[in-house]
Design a protein around this motif. Structure first.
Motif, PDB file in Angstrom:
ATOM      1  N   VAL A  76       3.930   1.871   8.351  1.00  0.00           N
ATOM      2  CA  VAL A  76       3.137   1.896   7.440  1.00  0.00           C
ATOM      3  C   VAL A  76       1.894   1.885   7.542  1.00  0.00           C
ATOM      4  O   VAL A  76       1.353   0.781   8.300  1.00  0.00           O
ATOM      5  N   GLY A  77       1.062   2.698   6.913  1.00  0.00           N
ATOM      6  CA  GLY A  77      -0.312   2.619   7.206  1.00  0.00           C
ATOM      7  C   GLY A  77      -0.594   2.965   8.775  1.00  0.00           C
ATOM      8  O   GLY A  77       0.068   3.695   9.354  1.00  0.00           O
ATOM      9  N   SER A  78      -1.640   2.081   9.470  1.00  0.00           N
ATOM     10  CA  SER A  78      -1.948   2.349  10.750  1.00  0.00           C
ATOM     11  C   SER A  78      -0.672   1.600  11.621  1.00  0.00           C
ATOM     12  O   SER A  78      -0.965   1.700  12.799  1.00  0.00           O
ATOM     13  N   VAL A  79       0.019   0.786  11.152  1.00  0.00           N
ATOM     14  CA  VAL A  79       0.999  -0.047  11.993  1.00  0.00           C
ATOM     15  C   VAL A  79       2.309   1.088  11.984  1.00  0.00           C
ATOM     16  O   VAL A  79       3.013   1.260  11.326  1.00  0.00           O
ATOM     17  N   LYS A  80       2.375   1.619  13.138  1.00  0.00           N
ATOM     18  CA  LYS A  80       3.342   2.811  13.076  1.00  0.00           C
ATOM     19  C   LYS A  80       3.932   2.607  14.832  1.00  0.00           C
ATOM     20  O   LYS A  80       3.625   3.528  15.521  1.00  0.00           O
ATOM     21  N   ARG A 136       9.321  -4.562  -0.904  1.00  0.00           N
ATOM     22  CA  ARG A 136       8.997  -3.416  -1.645  1.00  0.00           C
ATOM     23  C   ARG A 136       8.176  -2.807  -0.853  1.00  0.00           C
ATOM     24  O   ARG A 136       8.180  -1.438  -1.178  1.00  0.00           O
ATOM     25  N   ALA A 137       7.267  -2.961  -0.184  1.00  0.00           N
ATOM     26  CA  ALA A 137       6.267  -2.098   0.681  1.00  0.00           C
ATOM     27  C   ALA A 137       7.442  -1.064   1.469  1.00  0.00           C
ATOM     28  O   ALA A 137       7.298   0.136   1.618  1.00  0.00           O
ATOM     29  N   LEU A 145       5.863  -6.799   6.376  1.00  0.00           N
ATOM     30  CA  LEU A 145       5.227  -5.900   5.395  1.00  0.00           C
ATOM     31  C   LEU A 145       5.901  -6.160   3.960  1.00  0.00           C
ATOM     32  O   LEU A 145       5.509  -5.669   3.027  1.00  0.00           O
ATOM     33  N   ARG A 164       7.344  -5.127  19.933  1.00  0.00           N
ATOM     34  CA  ARG A 164       7.034  -6.233  18.877  1.00  0.00           C
ATOM     35  C   ARG A 164       7.792  -5.774  17.653  1.00  0.00           C
ATOM     36  O   ARG A 164       7.512  -6.304  16.519  1.00  0.00           O
ATOM     37  N   VAL A 169       8.109   3.097   0.831  1.00  0.00           N
ATOM     38  CA  VAL A 169       7.904   4.003   1.922  1.00  0.00           C
ATOM     39  C   VAL A 169       9.197   4.740   2.329  1.00  0.00           C
ATOM     40  O   VAL A 169       9.383   5.897   2.590  1.00  0.00           O
ATOM     41  N   MET A 192       6.623  -6.922  13.491  1.00  0.00           N
ATOM     42  CA  MET A 192       5.458  -6.750  12.453  1.00  0.00           C
ATOM     43  C   MET A 192       5.922  -6.075  11.179  1.00  0.00           C
ATOM     44  O   MET A 192       5.729  -6.346  10.172  1.00  0.00           O
TER      45      MET A 192
END
Lengths: 304, 166
Positions: free
Chosen positions: B53-57, B124-125, B121, B85, B129, B117
């Motif tokens: 999600v976003g830059s956490v990939k 719901r997030a 999030l 992680r 996605v 990690m």
């Protein structure tokens, strides 16, 4: 914590930047670095390549295009937007939204493109640009394309932006907003001064005749931030108001529609029910303010 | 544990779609964030997938087992993924239902345990996605079928398999 090692690139043109993205599949773009740096320092993201857009001058600046649209470059800072005379006159929602972002140090470095790229549903520009019916201009090494903001935000922090694309500008039409009979407002509720808003409401109201006794609303737009997993346009609220002068009844109907449309995620300081209520209340206040600003013949902030 | 479900409609017949769902080469092309898929046996896959999600990939090393494959009605897989992680355990099921017009409705559901990690999030997030990614997957796969790209059903259920989240 310190970020994991990465290779740093600082292109000076859009073409150079998109070429770097095409070359390095896992590269992350960095704009004002008010969010990504924190994520990386906590090792939530560990990209091998960072493409810093800070040196790309063509992305910075606000200009009126030949067709009357106003384009805000992706690397334009919140501070520049906050202080733009052109925007204050023509699209005052943007300076008002910019002025409420975090604190001065963040506003000096943070950028419009960074906010739209991160796509946090609580962000100010995503909701403001949605209410303004803006279009985003995107570029990759292969092509450029335009995407309406309404189609750009897909899910929580998830957008139509391709991995090899950068946002170059947000383009806002000014035709629907004649300053003498348009009002705009961006209002947000915050638990503390320099933090994220609980809920924000962005609205635009255009009336038929500001000098009439009860000016009729010709067009209205309402968008909420942090009230759903994407910026939320509330069309049912708009329908409740259009074609009528502002009345308590229609305003209450619009507020009820905003509460109904809201589908917020509970946060530590605000449960779902509270956020739904705030969505309605701030929708109402924002619409009321926009109407007042439209009918006093000056679209800019009445306190400006 | 998080649970997600949804459906996808196609006017293609389910016999036709089935081939695409059970061809690892097609899956490799359509699965979101998929770098590679290797078929270790007719019922075991390993894959490298970068999703987030976003830059956490994070990039996950995924092991998947086909636990049910009742052509052309039901496909169930169990998978676990590990990344730096982050980790997940997943059971995903797809029922292919014939519609009145001869097309297919894919009813899908997934149960998953996510840790690390990504889990922080929130449901719901992740749900928001997940729906987007699953729909992209179905749309890409349907397009390949519509274009007539060749596909061959290669996956079979592991004998006596029983899908469960430990």
């Amino acid at each position: 914590m310190k970020p994991a090692p990465f290779e740093y690139h600082r292109p000076t043109t859009v073409a150079e930047a998109t070429a770097l993205l095409a070359e390095h599949r896992d590269a992350e773009l960095m704009a004002g670095n008010q969010s990504l740096g924190i994520v990386m320092a906590n090792r939530l993201a560990t990209p091998d390549h960072i493409v810093d857009l800070g040196g790309v001058e063509e992305l910075d600046g606000i200009e009126e295009r030949a067709d009357g649209d106003i384009a805000v470059g992706a690397m334009t800072t919140h501070r520049t937007i906050e202080r733009s005379d052109l925007l204050a006159e023509r699209l005052p929602m943007l300076p008002e939204a910019a002025a409420q972002i975090a604190g001065p140090s963040v506003r000096n470095r943070g950028t419009l493109g960074g906010s739209v790229g991160e796509a946090d549903p609580a962000g100010n520009y995503p909701a403001a640009l949605l209410a303004l019916d803006a279009t985003l201009e995107l570029a990759s090494a292969e092509e450029t394309r335009s995407v309406p903001v309404a189609d750009y935000f897909i899910a929580y922090m998830f957008t139509d932006l391709g991995e090899d694309e950068i946002i170059t500008a947000a383009r806002v039409p000014t035709d629907p907003f004649p300053p003498e009979r348009t009002g705009m407002a961006f209002l947000e509720l915050k638990p503390a001064a320099q933090t994220w808003p609980t809920v924000s409401a962005a609205s635009v109201v255009r009336v038929d005749d500001p000098d009439a006794d009860d000016p009729v609303i010709e067009e209205v737009r309402l968008a909420l931030a942090n009230a759903a997993d994407v910026p939320l346009r509330v069309e049912a609220a708009e329908e409740a108001l259009e074609g009528e002068p502002l009345s308590e009844e229609t305003l209450d109907a619009a507020a009820a529609a905003a509460t109904e449309a809201a589908d917020p995620e509970a946060e530590m300081h605000a449960d779902r029910e509270f956020k739904e209520e705030v969505a309605g209340e701030y929708a109402k206040r924002s619409l009321e303010t926009s109407y007042e600003r439209a009918t006093d013949g000056d679209s800019t902030r009445s306190d400006a | 544990m998080m649970e997600f479900d949804g459906d996808f409609e196609s006017d293609l017949p389910r016999e036709e779609l089935w081939k695409y769902f059970t061809d690892p080469d097609v899956l490799a092309e359509c699965a979101p964030g998929c770098d590679s898929i290797e078929m270790r046996s007719p019922h075991e896959l390993t894959a490298t997938v970068a999703v987030g999600v976003g830059s956490v990939k994070p990039t996950f090393d995924v092991d998947a087992v086909v636990t049910k494959a009742d052509r052309p009605e039901l496909l169930e897989m169990q998978a676990d993924g590990n990344a730096s992680r982050n980790a997940f355990d997943l059971v995903a099921e797809m029922a292919l239902v014939e519609t009145d017009s001869g097309g297919t409705r894919v009813d899908w559901a997934a149960r998953t345990e996510v840790s690390g990690m990504i889990a922080s999030l929130g449901q719901r997030a992740l749900g928001s996605v997940t729906h987007k990614l699953v729909n992209d997957f179905f749309e890409d796969l349907e397009e390949k079928a519509r274009e007539g790209q060749p596909a061959e059903s290669k996956l079979e259920a592991k004998p006596d398999a029983d899908a469960s989240l430990e």
